[in-house]
Design a protein around this motif. Structure first.
Motif, PDB file in Angstrom:
ATOM      1  N   ARG A 197       9.055   2.064  15.591  1.00 49.81           N
ATOM      2  CA  ARG A 197      10.269   1.574  14.920  1.00 49.81           C
ATOM      3  C   ARG A 197      11.442   1.437  15.893  1.00 49.81           C
ATOM      4  O   ARG A 197      12.385   0.699  15.661  1.00 49.81           O
ATOM      5  N   ASN A 212       2.061   1.443   1.567  1.00 45.60           N
ATOM      6  CA  ASN A 212       1.668   0.341   2.459  1.00 45.60           C
ATOM      7  C   ASN A 212       1.611   0.768   3.925  1.00 45.60           C
ATOM      8  O   ASN A 212       1.914  -0.023   4.822  1.00 45.60           O
ATOM      9  N   ALA A 229       5.935  -0.482   8.718  1.00 41.47           N
ATOM     10  CA  ALA A 229       6.428  -0.595   7.335  1.00 41.47           C
ATOM     11  C   ALA A 229       7.702   0.214   7.170  1.00 41.47           C
ATOM     12  O   ALA A 229       7.868   1.247   7.817  1.00 41.47           O
ATOM     13  N   PRO A 230       8.602  -0.264   6.307  1.00 39.30           N
ATOM     14  CA  PRO A 230       9.799   0.538   6.047  1.00 39.30           C
ATOM     15  C   PRO A 230       9.427   1.858   5.378  1.00 39.30           C
ATOM     16  O   PRO A 230       8.419   1.931   4.680  1.00 39.30           O
ATOM     17  N   ARG A 231      10.206   2.876   5.651  1.00 37.33           N
ATOM     18  CA  ARG A 231       9.938   4.170   5.039  1.00 37.33           C
ATOM     19  C   ARG A 231      11.233   4.628   4.366  1.00 37.33           C
ATOM     20  O   ARG A 231      12.003   5.394   4.935  1.00 37.33           O
ATOM     21  N   PRO A 232      11.475   4.102   3.166  1.00 39.49           N
ATOM     22  CA  PRO A 232      12.732   4.448   2.492  1.00 39.49           C
ATOM     23  C   PRO A 232      12.711   5.899   2.031  1.00 39.49           C
ATOM     24  O   PRO A 232      11.628   6.483   1.864  1.00 39.49           O
ATOM     25  N   MET A 242       3.788   5.719  13.841  1.00 38.18           N
ATOM     26  CA  MET A 242       4.472   4.497  13.384  1.00 38.18           C
ATOM     27  C   MET A 242       5.976   4.595  13.642  1.00 38.18           C
ATOM     28  O   MET A 242       6.633   3.609  13.966  1.00 38.18           O
ATOM     29  N   PRO A 247       0.237   1.188   7.442  1.00 38.62           N
ATOM     30  CA  PRO A 247      -0.784   0.394   8.123  1.00 38.62           C
ATOM     31  C   PRO A 247      -1.981   1.241   8.591  1.00 38.62           C
ATOM     32  O   PRO A 247      -1.935   2.467   8.554  1.00 38.62           O
ATOM     33  N   ILE A 259       3.957   6.577   2.108  1.00 40.46           N
ATOM     34  CA  ILE A 259       4.262   5.265   1.523  1.00 40.46           C
ATOM     35  C   ILE A 259       2.932   4.568   1.221  1.00 40.46           C
ATOM     36  O   ILE A 259       1.936   4.804   1.915  1.00 40.46           O
ATOM     37  N   GLY A 272      12.594   9.908   4.269  1.00 39.36           N
ATOM     38  CA  GLY A 272      12.747   8.631   4.959  1.00 39.36           C
ATOM     39  C   GLY A 272      12.621   8.809   6.460  1.00 39.36           C
ATOM     40  O   GLY A 272      12.383   9.915   6.955  1.00 39.36           O
ATOM     41  N   ASP A 273      12.775   7.710   7.210  1.00 36.05           N
ATOM     42  CA  ASP A 273      12.680   7.797   8.657  1.00 36.05           C
ATOM     43  C   ASP A 273      13.962   8.412   9.216  1.00 36.05           C
ATOM     44  O   ASP A 273      15.051   8.051   8.795  1.00 36.05           O
TER      45      ASP A 273
END
Lengths: 534, 193
Positions: free
Chosen positions: B82, B106, A347-350, B78, B108, B104, B46-47
């Motif tokens: 990426r 969502n 999932a994106p992690r903004p 996770m 997983p 976040i 953020g990432d």
């Protein structure tokens, strides 16, 4: 020779210190911030008396740069690409005045918009103003180009743009430095006292002089060594590699030499003679530009009736975003390696507001107070609080440029869209919100303006804010009714109280300012850590 | 000799400080290096990632070419996934902590993430937090992960220990020792496999 491990930004800063800099003027902006921060933290710079405090905005910073140059001293200006828009007035006109002490304007562009609202290419601006550009391909070149840039600036009496992009600005490598290469200039005014007086009578003469300088600048770009013609046997393609793209090209030729002729470009105005040689000798041209297709467009011309020119326009290279080794390899038809796809579950992690951020409490209160009036009423601005546009807050409807929250809310209110609310940070307010507030006061616009005071310029990494301790006085001075300047504390325990204050001010038909005041949590933690260290 | 490494995690987790340790060790060995980092907006939860390239020859690109990364070192499972497009799918290794950092809505299922990592040809995934906590080094997860990764780094662990000593010297001997112990404990995990 001394070797240091430096970010591209830090290499520029160290070079400026070594090249006799007297002052740097800047407003924070990613990816340029670390240049000024390095000088602020440098003991050496302090000992040499190099001034480095943050300016209110890029326009004031650039004008001060010009003022220092006027006295004969070397000065530096630094900003992110959109900062050049703010400083456009002095930028364009300083090309016409020219300089006295050497001037370098750092423009740090952000292709791929990692931390920006657009990916404009500062080479367009420089070309338009007829200011020469240096565009390093690596950290060492960035260092060397500052030394060279000051010589060029003083020789041609012109400001020089040093253009970097995010990757170089924020990538570290070992750099050979020349400490104390040069002393600072003494104060010495120009022989021609009219150079800086742009009355039409002088400006016309100066403008002609600017045009006359171009030939010499182009010759410098051809002969001074940063632009290189590297011949190759296969003339099917000639490659023009600008700035950082040269590295991505070379990455594809680790084992063997590139078979095609290469024109490495790191200095502009573009040396036409070198480009012409490549064009004449090769069947087609591939142009690699980290940013927008500035020179691809020029070489193509409007009609594109010549040889095949490949790049971002014809789709050989993607039209937007930064380059990388694979994009360049594919453009040349080389076999490039591939990794594995990103699994679908990732999932994106903004980015998001930090845990404990005061803006979060402000948005919770504002959202509740504005809810009965319907959506789309909050005009946002640029800073950490822009993240309030994302879930869970969905708290703002616009983000355009620094200061636009106040003036857009004003314009909306003047079309009868009430209530209209602006949300702006403390540093952004003193950057370019104050004049908009004066417009509101003069027109008695019905706007509620939140000035989020977290006592720091947070998004760029906690730089000192020009607004700290002055916001109420500024608002009163501009003419906001003191009864409608309300300070609230954005904390959960004051939520109900804050919602009521916001409701009252939204109901008021006139200019009101609400100042949610609580220290940035990152800044507070940093200060605590620093105190512990001491 | 050439090695391309991606270090990754989430902004604020300190994932990138290992990059500084490796760089220091590599410079001590006289290698060339380039290290591209994430700054600015992404750092707010953020990432974040760092491309670290080491070589005995001059390095061209600041970015690692896709499919050529030798080592993905991650403090979050996770995030390790990426960057798979960069991994050398035959010879590359993924070394990661197994505990998710969930900020976040969502995120997983952990099992699904670990299953994806297990599909890779070469990976080490383990509970580095637990080891760090057992050693009393609550912020030492990244050092444990770095220790496990050191097996594939082509840099002597002594060099890494020296770099850790240099980096943390200012904070006192206890901190230096604690981080070196974490590094060794991580290495032991990799050596046992």
């Amino acid at each position: 020779m001394e070797k240091l491990l430096l970010l591209g930004d830090e290499a520029i800063a160290q070079a400026a210190i070594d090249a006799g800099l007297s002052g740097i003027f800047a407003y924070p902006g990613t990816p340029s911030t670390e240049i000024t921060e390095y000088i602020q933290a440098s003991k050496e710079a302090k000992e040499k008396g190099i001034r480095s405090n943050w300016a209110c905005n890029e326009k004031t910073a650039m004008e001060a740069t010009l003022g220092m140059s006027y006295t004969g001293k070397r000065a530096m200006f630094s900003c992110k690409h959109v900062g050049i828009n703010v400083a456009a007035d002095p930028f364009m006109n300083s090309a016409i005045t020219g300089v006295n002490g050497g001037v370098i304007y750092i423009a740090a562009d952000d292709p791929s918009m990692h931390s920006s609202q657009d990916e404009q290419d500062s080479r367009y601006f420089a070309d338009w103003a007829m200011i020469p550009v240096l565009e390093p391909s690596n950290q060492q070149e960035a260092y060397d180009m500052v030394h060279y840039g000051y010589e060029l600036s003083e020789k041609f009496k012109t400001p020089v743009v040093l253009r970097v992009t995010t990757r170089l600005a924020h990538s570290r490598a070992a750099v050979n430095i020349r400490r104390n290469a040069r002393k600072q200039n003494e104060i010495k005014l120009l022989d021609n006292p009219k150079q800086f007086i742009l009355l039409p009578v002088n400006a016309r003469r100066q403008y002609n002089e600017l045009i006359a300088k171009q030939e010499g600048l182009e010759n410098a770009a051809m002969n001074d060594g940063f632009n290189k013609y590297i011949d190759g046997k296969n003339k099917k393609i000639g490659i023009i590699a600008c700035g950082l793209s040269f590295n991505y090209l070379m990455e594809n030729y680790q084992e063997e030499a590139c078979e095609y002729p290469i024109l490495k470009i790191s200095q502009y105005p573009m040396p036409v003679e070198m480009v012409n040689r490549l064009y004449e000798e090769c069947d087609s041209v591939l142009i690699l530009e980290e940013g927008q297709p500035v020179y691809e467009n020029k070489i193509l011309g409007l009609l594109n009736k010549g040889k095949k020119i490949m790049g971002r326009i014809d789709g050989t290279i993607p039209r937007v975003g930064e380059l990388n080794p694979a994009i360049v390899g594919k453009a040349l038809g080389l076999k490039v390696s591939e990794g594995l796809p990103i699994p679908a579950i990732v999932a994106p992690r903004p980015p998001k507001l930090c845990e404990g951020c005061p803006h979060a409490d402000t948005y919770r209160a504002l959202n509740e107070a504005i809810e009965p009036h319907g959506k789309g009423r909050v005009f946002g601005d640029i800073g950490c609080y822009t993240l309030g546009a994302l879930p869970p807050f969905n708290g703002i409807s616009t983000t355009v440029c620094m200061g636009a929250s106040i003036t857009m809310a004003k314009g909306a209110s003047e079309s009868g869209f009430l209530p209209a609310v602006a949300v702006i940070g403390d540093s952004t307010f003193t950057h370019s919100g104050m004049t908009g507030l004066l417009d509101c006061v003069n027109d008695n616009a019905s706007v509620t303006i939140f000035i989020l005071d977290n006592a720091i310029t947070a998004m760029t990494g906690t730089q000192k804010s020009s607004a700290t301790g002055r916001i109420e006085a500024i608002c009163e001075g501009i003419g906001v009714d003191p009864d409608h300047i309300k300070v609230i504390t954005p904390l959960k325990k004051f939520h109900a109280e804050n919602v009521q204050t916001i409701k009252d001010e939204i109901a008021y038909q006139g200019v009101s300012v609400i100042i949610p005041r609580r220290e940035c949590i990152v800044w507070a933690n940093k200060k605590r850590k620093d105190a512990k260290k001491q | 000799m050439k090695i391309d490494i991606i270090l990754c995690g989430v902004g604020g987790m300190g994932a990138l400080s290992s990059a500084a340790i490796i760089s220091k060790a590599a410079l001590g060995m006289g290698m060339f290096m380039k290290q591209a980092e994430t700054h600015g907006m992404s750092q707010r939860g953020g990432d974040v990632q760092s491309h670290l390239r080491l070589s005995d020859k001059e390095i061209s690109s600041d970015l690692i070419p896709e499919g050529e990364c030798d080592l993905i070192i991650s403090v979050e499972p996770m995030e390790a996934l990426r960057y798979l497009p960069f991994l050398d799918k035959e010879n590359g290794w993924v070394i990661t902590n197994e505990n998710p950092f969930i900020n976040i809505p969502n995120y997983p299922e952990k099992e699904d993430i670990l299953a994806e990592i297990k599909k890779l040809k070469n990976s080490i995934v383990f509970d580095a937090d637990k080891i760090a906590i057992e050693l009393g080094n609550f912020k030492g997860t990244n050092m444990v992960i770095l220790g496990a990764a050191s097996k594939y780094l082509k840099i002597d662990i002594e060099q890494l220990e020296k770099a850790i000593t240099d980096t943390f010297a200012r904070k006192g001997e206890a901190i230096v020792e604690s981080n070196i112990n974490s590094l060794r404990a991580g290495r032991a995990v990799a050596d046992k496999l």
